[in-house]
Design a protein around this motif. Structure first.
Motif, PDB file in Angstrom:
ATOM      1  N   PRO A  31       0.777  -1.222  -0.274  1.00 35.95           N
ATOM      2  CA  PRO A  31      -0.173  -0.149  -0.036  1.00 35.95           C
ATOM      3  C   PRO A  31       1.026   1.308   0.060  1.00 35.95           C
ATOM      4  CG  PRO A  31      -0.801  -1.595   1.642  1.00 35.95           C
ATOM      5  CD  PRO A  31       0.210  -2.170   0.985  1.00 35.95           C
ATOM      6  N   ALA A  32       1.986   1.230   0.824  1.00 32.41           N
ATOM      7  CA  ALA A  32       2.746   2.492   0.799  1.00 32.41           C
ATOM      8  C   ALA A  32       3.342   2.701  -0.440  1.00 32.41           C
ATOM      9  CB  ALA A  32       3.886   2.347   1.831  1.00 32.41           C
ATOM     10  N   ALA A  33       3.746   1.696  -1.315  1.00 31.08           N
ATOM     11  CA  ALA A  33       4.425   2.052  -2.655  1.00 31.08           C
ATOM     12  C   ALA A  33       3.396   2.292  -3.619  1.00 31.08           C
ATOM     13  CB  ALA A  33       5.142   0.637  -2.953  1.00 31.08           C
ATOM     14  N   GLN A  34       2.125   1.866  -3.328  1.00 29.51           N
ATOM     15  CA  GLN A  34       1.140   2.144  -4.333  1.00 29.51           C
ATOM     16  C   GLN A  34       1.132   3.696  -4.256  1.00 29.51           C
ATOM     17  OE1 GLN A  34      -2.163  -0.103  -3.381  1.00 29.51           O
ATOM     18  NE2 GLN A  34      -1.409  -2.193  -4.542  1.00 29.51           N
ATOM     19  N   GLU A  35       1.028   4.289  -2.970  1.00 27.33           N
ATOM     20  CA  GLU A  35       0.649   5.711  -2.878  1.00 27.33           C
ATOM     21  C   GLU A  35       1.645   6.612  -3.674  1.00 27.33           C
ATOM     22  OE1 GLU A  35       0.741   6.564   1.217  1.00 27.33           O
ATOM     23  OE2 GLU A  35      -1.144   5.082   1.610  1.00 27.33           O
ATOM     24  N   THR A  36       3.133   6.028  -3.793  1.00 28.53           N
ATOM     25  CA  THR A  36       3.945   6.827  -4.199  1.00 28.53           C
ATOM     26  C   THR A  36       4.407   6.492  -5.942  1.00 28.53           C
ATOM     27  OG1 THR A  36       5.722   5.370  -3.714  1.00 28.53           O
ATOM     28  CG2 THR A  36       5.143   7.057  -2.201  1.00 28.53           C
ATOM     29  N   ALA A  37       3.590   5.393  -6.303  1.00 30.35           N
ATOM     30  CA  ALA A  37       3.785   5.163  -7.610  1.00 30.35           C
ATOM     31  C   ALA A  37       2.995   5.485  -8.656  1.00 30.35           C
ATOM     32  CB  ALA A  37       4.231   3.520  -7.736  1.00 30.35           C
ATOM     33  N   GLN A  38       3.321   5.774  -9.829  1.00 27.47           N
ATOM     34  CA  GLN A  38       2.171   6.298 -10.818  1.00 27.47           C
ATOM     35  C   GLN A  38       1.547   4.750 -11.320  1.00 27.47           C
ATOM     36  OE1 GLN A  38       4.016   8.267 -13.955  1.00 27.47           O
ATOM     37  NE2 GLN A  38       4.680  10.126 -12.803  1.00 27.47           N
ATOM     38  N   ARG A  43       7.339  -1.713 -11.519  1.00 25.24           N
ATOM     39  CA  ARG A  43       8.409  -1.865 -10.576  1.00 25.24           C
ATOM     40  C   ARG A  43       8.662  -3.299 -10.004  1.00 25.24           C
ATOM     41  NH1 ARG A  43       9.045   2.920  -7.694  1.00 25.24           N
ATOM     42  NH2 ARG A  43       7.653   4.771  -8.580  1.00 25.24           N
ATOM     43  N   LEU A  44      10.093  -3.264  -9.747  1.00 26.57           N
ATOM     44  CA  LEU A  44      10.375  -4.469  -9.026  1.00 26.57           C
ATOM     45  C   LEU A  44       9.567  -4.636  -7.516  1.00 26.57           C
ATOM     46  CD1 LEU A  44      14.038  -5.300 -10.011  1.00 26.57           C
ATOM     47  CD2 LEU A  44      11.841  -6.694 -10.629  1.00 26.57           C
ATOM     48  N   SER A  81      16.402 -18.361  -7.597  1.00 29.18           N
ATOM     49  CA  SER A  81      16.027 -16.861  -7.660  1.00 29.18           C
ATOM     50  C   SER A  81      14.745 -16.493  -8.305  1.00 29.18           C
ATOM     51  CB  SER A  81      17.253 -16.098  -7.934  1.00 29.18           C
ATOM     52  OG  SER A  81      18.581 -16.411  -7.613  1.00 29.18           O
ATOM     53  N   TYR A  82      14.226 -15.496  -7.730  1.00 22.10           N
ATOM     54  CA  TYR A  82      12.735 -14.913  -8.383  1.00 22.10           C
ATOM     55  C   TYR A  82      12.809 -13.474  -8.540  1.00 22.10           C
ATOM     56  CZ  TYR A  82      12.434 -19.868  -7.258  1.00 22.10           C
ATOM     57  OH  TYR A  82      12.492 -21.347  -7.426  1.00 22.10           O
ATOM     58  N   ALA A  83      11.924 -12.947  -9.317  1.00 23.20           N
ATOM     59  CA  ALA A  83      11.673 -11.627  -9.232  1.00 23.20           C
ATOM     60  C   ALA A  83      10.144 -11.348  -9.580  1.00 23.20           C
ATOM     61  CB  ALA A  83      12.540 -10.803 -10.158  1.00 23.20           C
ATOM     62  N   GLY A  84       9.626 -10.303  -8.848  1.00 18.18           N
ATOM     63  CA  GLY A  84       8.126  -9.845  -8.980  1.00 18.18           C
ATOM     64  C   GLY A  84       8.305  -8.730  -9.435  1.00 18.18           C
ATOM     65  N   PHE A  85       7.057  -8.595 -10.158  1.00 12.01           N
ATOM     66  CA  PHE A  85       6.858  -7.209 -10.756  1.00 12.01           C
ATOM     67  C   PHE A  85       5.588  -6.675 -10.520  1.00 12.01           C
ATOM     68  CE2 PHE A  85       9.931  -9.359 -13.420  1.00 12.01           C
ATOM     69  CZ  PHE A  85      10.727  -8.310 -13.854  1.00 12.01           C
ATOM     70  N   SER A  86       5.379  -5.388 -10.513  1.00 19.32           N
ATOM     71  CA  SER A  86       4.042  -4.704 -10.696  1.00 19.32           C
ATOM     72  C   SER A  86       4.024  -3.877 -12.058  1.00 19.32           C
ATOM     73  CB  SER A  86       3.623  -3.801  -9.387  1.00 19.32           C
ATOM     74  OG  SER A  86       2.375  -3.045  -9.768  1.00 19.32           O
ATOM     75  N   LEU A  87       3.116  -4.342 -12.904  1.00 24.94           N
ATOM     76  CA  LEU A  87       2.929  -3.739 -14.271  1.00 24.94           C
ATOM     77  C   LEU A  87       2.294  -2.398 -14.048  1.00 24.94           C
ATOM     78  CD1 LEU A  87       2.662  -6.882 -16.371  1.00 24.94           C
ATOM     79  CD2 LEU A  87       4.947  -5.791 -15.613  1.00 24.94           C
ATOM     80  N   ASP A  88       0.924  -2.619 -13.214  1.00 22.62           N
ATOM     81  CA  ASP A  88       0.164  -1.385 -12.677  1.00 22.62           C
ATOM     82  C   ASP A  88      -0.603  -1.939 -11.816  1.00 22.62           C
ATOM     83  OD1 ASP A  88      -2.010  -2.671 -13.940  1.00 22.62           O
ATOM     84  OD2 ASP A  88      -2.008  -1.146 -15.811  1.00 22.62           O
ATOM     85  N   ASP A  89      -1.656  -1.332 -11.240  1.00 22.68           N
ATOM     86  CA  ASP A  89      -2.317  -1.966 -10.143  1.00 22.68           C
ATOM     87  C   ASP A  89      -3.118  -3.195 -10.379  1.00 22.68           C
ATOM     88  OD1 ASP A  89      -1.656   0.243  -8.820  1.00 22.68           O
ATOM     89  OD2 ASP A  89      -3.532   1.537  -9.247  1.00 22.68           O
ATOM     90  N   GLU A  90      -3.383  -3.528 -11.629  1.00 20.50           N
ATOM     91  CA  GLU A  90      -4.288  -4.786 -11.984  1.00 20.50           C
ATOM     92  C   GLU A  90      -3.373  -5.543 -12.686  1.00 20.50           C
ATOM     93  OE1 GLU A  90      -6.794  -5.411 -10.525  1.00 20.50           O
ATOM     94  OE2 GLU A  90      -7.306  -3.067  -9.865  1.00 20.50           O
ATOM     95  N   LYS A  91      -2.003  -5.522 -12.926  1.00 15.98           N
ATOM     96  CA  LYS A  91      -1.371  -6.620 -13.706  1.00 15.98           C
ATOM     97  C   LYS A  91      -0.137  -6.799 -12.877  1.00 15.98           C
ATOM     98  CE  LYS A  91      -2.398  -4.052 -18.140  1.00 15.98           C
ATOM     99  NZ  LYS A  91      -2.728  -2.650 -17.332  1.00 15.98           N
ATOM    100  N   ALA A  92       0.419  -7.957 -12.832  1.00 18.46           N
ATOM    101  CA  ALA A  92       1.473  -8.385 -12.000  1.00 18.46           C
ATOM    102  C   ALA A  92       2.287  -9.308 -12.831  1.00 18.46           C
ATOM    103  CB  ALA A  92       1.072  -8.657 -10.468  1.00 18.46           C
ATOM    104  N   ALA A  93       3.529  -9.861 -12.514  1.00 18.51           N
ATOM    105  CA  ALA A  93       4.263 -10.843 -13.043  1.00 18.51           C
ATOM    106  C   ALA A  93       5.439 -11.179 -12.071  1.00 18.51           C
ATOM    107  CB  ALA A  93       5.061 -10.229 -14.328  1.00 18.51           C
ATOM    108  N   LYS A  94       5.476 -12.630 -12.514  1.00 19.72           N
ATOM    109  CA  LYS A  94       6.709 -13.167 -11.552  1.00 19.72           C
ATOM    110  C   LYS A  94       7.608 -14.043 -12.690  1.00 19.72           C
ATOM    111  CE  LYS A  94       5.830 -16.547  -8.718  1.00 19.72           C
ATOM    112  NZ  LYS A  94       5.312 -17.037  -7.634  1.00 19.72           N
TER     113      LYS A  94
END
Length: 679
Positions: A31-38, A43-44, A81-94
């Protein structure tokens, strides 16, 4: 319906057991990151192990959580090793371990260029009309609108996408000619794009093939199962789409450990061969001028297409420097088999594909060795030797019938039946075998070791006298287990259709379930059955846990159980029953109520009481005693009235590890069915 609270807790424990960060740290934005991200930034959001980031042009960039991933950035993961992404509020990838992907973004157009490994995507809401999102590999473009899927690079010429929810459009692309073909892939389907010729044309073979086939939950990669187990909201959507999310949670940690072990073995093999060391290197070339992806460190093997009739010698010569596809030309059917009458070896990283209409026969004295990948559309049979090694696949589209030697330490998949008569059968090391039909072994001493053996039909073992045939934890049989001729020791595994025994069976572990059968164990011909441990469960509707046919049954401890309505007999039929402290009894002489289940220190035991002892126990419960009962007639184990508390109903959410309902903790104090009324 989503997962229960117990399932959520179990998934969290499983994730913690293997130290996977994305089970404890959300890979979506906090939630904190969502407040600061467009909303449109990438983002990773979670890093585990070795994760490397490079800017466009290859310059290394320090990787940290919540960093912005700009257009042209590439992300690479190391072993475990693994990496998680947020592509926007409704899209995510790993991004899976040992994977590499580049992010391209221009306005509302997003593309992930997967050059190696696998990537999981969860698109919760359908894209807007002016939005696009693609996953691109060297052989396919997957267009996403709103779905849950993962895509992977299978090898240099093949990519696949597995759709867990929704639909996607897949375009197969030949990396050399640019030829394209399209298919639609829906929920529960796998879309495959294969560059069939690698730029070498052949009669009737397209430059690229795209096809769709179903896949099962057992095929899902471990890192994907872990994400489902750790995300109740995602699990709820997948359960609504028809997936068994309970199974996913139960098997996530084990599957991930298996995937990691296989990856480590493959890396070790590459090092021994002088390969790249840390990662599997592939030559992936994108048909896009703006892409600088692709290692270029190893030249891709070309593919040679050969039309029947061809000889084994011709195929062997081509496999030394190229992948080989053997086809049946349209309108000119070759009437015989493809006969392998010399030694053939598919090298590591190499591929041999045999098309439709071309069954394969391995002659006596010849060896087929698969260190890479081999797929046949038809059957594989013969009296020679078949050796399958490594983490790649020997995939047989029909029956696999051998009377020679079969040694498997790799991955063997059989779409039909697997029949091994005479000769020898050995599954060992990291070997896995998956059989959709029946599996029949008529061997002197088959080796059923290895990592896993799953048979969707029946497993028949016709073993000659010799060393006992051991069945361990690596076995899962959905049909009946038929044991004939020798000595069998069940030390583990799950057998859902019960067992038919004609020989000697000693069981110290595992689970035998009655399934749709009348009993969990059936003695068909004077068998000797020793139940020392494990679980034999007669489910509702069965006649008995064990149905004897004149043989000898020895029961030691926590083995025989029944489900509701508890009128099922533990033992029925005829023959000899041996219980602790009771000597030998004739099953057919047991009267109604003679057989009791007593809960001792080691679990449930069976005990037999004479009518006189029963009267004494009844008198003692009422405050008196029966003077006619001699002390020697008293039971050698605790009486039911002392050993059993009041019956408890079965818990609604009580479940065993294999998905079957657990019997109640205490069996109600009611007469069990006698042999006369068990049927």
């Amino acid at each position: 319906m989503g997962m229960t609270e117990n399932m959520r807790k179990k998934a969290a424990r499983l994730a913690a057991a293997v130290g996977v960060l994305f089970a404890a740290v959300p890979w979506l934005l906090s939630p904190a990151a969502q407040e600061t991200a467009q909303a449109s930034s990438i983002r990773l959001t979670a890093l585990e192990g070795k994760v490397s980031v490079a800017a466009q042009g290859g310059k290394a960039v320090a990787a940290f959580e919540n960093m912005r991933v700009l257009n042209g950035y590439s992300v690479e993961t190391g072993q475990e090793s693994y990496a998680g992404f947020s592509l926007d509020d409704e899209k995510a990838a790993k991004l899976d371990a040992l994977s590499s992907a580049e992010v391209r973004k221009k306005g509302k157009k997003l593309e992930l260029l997967l050059s190696e490994g696998s990537v999981f995507c969860d698109i919760k809401e359908p894209l807007e009309q002016d939005e696009t999102m693609n996953i691109r590999t060297s052989t396919m473009i997957t267009g996403i609108r709103g779905t849950v899927l993962y895509a992977k690079v299978v090898d240099q010429n093949t990519s696949a996408v597995f759709v867990l929810e929704g639909n996607v459009a897949l375009q197969g692309i030949d990396p050399v000619t640019g030829q394209m073909t399209s298919v639609s892939v829906g929920t529960g389907q796998k879309g495959v794009a294969a560059a069939g010729t690698g730029g070498v044309s052949g009669p009737g073979v397209p430059a690229v093939r795209a096809y769709v086939e179903p896949f099962s939950k057992e095929e899902i990669d471990g890192y994907v199962l872990m994400q489902v187990a750790a995300d109740p909201e995602l699990a709820g959507r997948l359960e609504a789409a028809g997936w068994d999310t309970r199974w996913m949670a139960d098997n996530a940690a084990g599957r991930l450990e298996e995937d990691q072990r296989r990856a480590a073995q493959e890396l070790e093999r590459l090092e021994q061969l002088g390969g790249a060391g840390e990662k599997t290197v592939s030559d992936q070339v994108y048909g896009d001028e703006d892409s600088d992806s692709g290692s270029g460190e190893r030249e891709a093997r070309r593919t040679v297409t050969m039309a029947m009739p061809v000889t084994a010698q011709e195929i062997a010569a081509q496999l030394e420097g190229a992948d080989v596809t053997v086809i049946q030309e349209t309108g000119e059917a070759w009437p015989g088999n493809l006969t392998l009458d010399c030694d053939i070896s598919v090298p590591p990283g190499g591929k041999l594909e045999i098309g439709a209409g071309v069954p394969v026969y391995v002659e006596s004295g010849s060896t087929l060795r698969v260190d890479g990948t081999m797929r046949t559309a038809e059957s594989l049979s013969g009296s020679g030797t078949v050796i399958n090694t490594g983490a790649h696949t020997l995939d047989i589209g029909g029956d696999f019938s051998m009377s020679g030697i079969l040694e498997n330490t790799g991955k063997l998949q059989v779409a039909g039946n697997l029949i091994a008569e005479e000769g020898s059968f050995r599954n060992a090391g990291a070997g896995t075998i998956s059989v959709r039909g029946d599996m029949i072994l008529a061997q002197a001493e088959p080796d059923l070791g290895g990592d896993a053996i799953k048979v969707e039909g029946n497993l028949t073992l016709w073993v000659w006298q010799g060393e006992p045939c051991v069945l361990g934890n690596n076995l899962e049989v959905l049909g009946a287990l038929e044991l004939q001729g020798g000595i069998f020791k069940i030390k583990g595994g799950v057998y859902r259709g019960g067992a038919v025994v004609d020989g000697v069976l000693e069981m110290s572990g595992g689970s035998l379930l009655s399934g749709r059968a009348d009993c969990a164990i059936e003695d068909v011909s004077m068998a000797e059955i020793r139940l020392l441990g494990g679980r034999v469960l007669a489910q509702s509707g069965a006649q008995a846990a064990v149905m004897m046919g004149g043989g000898e049954l020895s029961v030691q401890a926590n083995v025989l159980r029944v489900e509701e309505p508890w009128t099922t007999a533990f033992v029925a039929g005829s023959g000899t029953l041996k219980l602790p402290g009771s000597g030998s009894l004739q099953i057919e002489d047991l009267e109604d109520g003679d057989l009791e289940a007593v809960e001792g220190a080691d679990g449930w035991e069976l005990s037999v009481f004479s009518p006189a002892v029963r009267r004494a126990e009844a008198g003692r419960r009422s405050g008196g005693d029966d003077p006619e009962v001699r002390e020697s007639e008293r039971p050698s184990v605790s009486s039911p009235s002392e050993a059993k508390p009041e019956p408890e109903p079965p818990s609604e959410d009580s479940e065993t590890q294999d998905g079957q309902e657990t019997p109640p903790t205490h069996i109600p104090d009611i007469p069990l069915a006698s042999p006369s009324n068990a049927g």
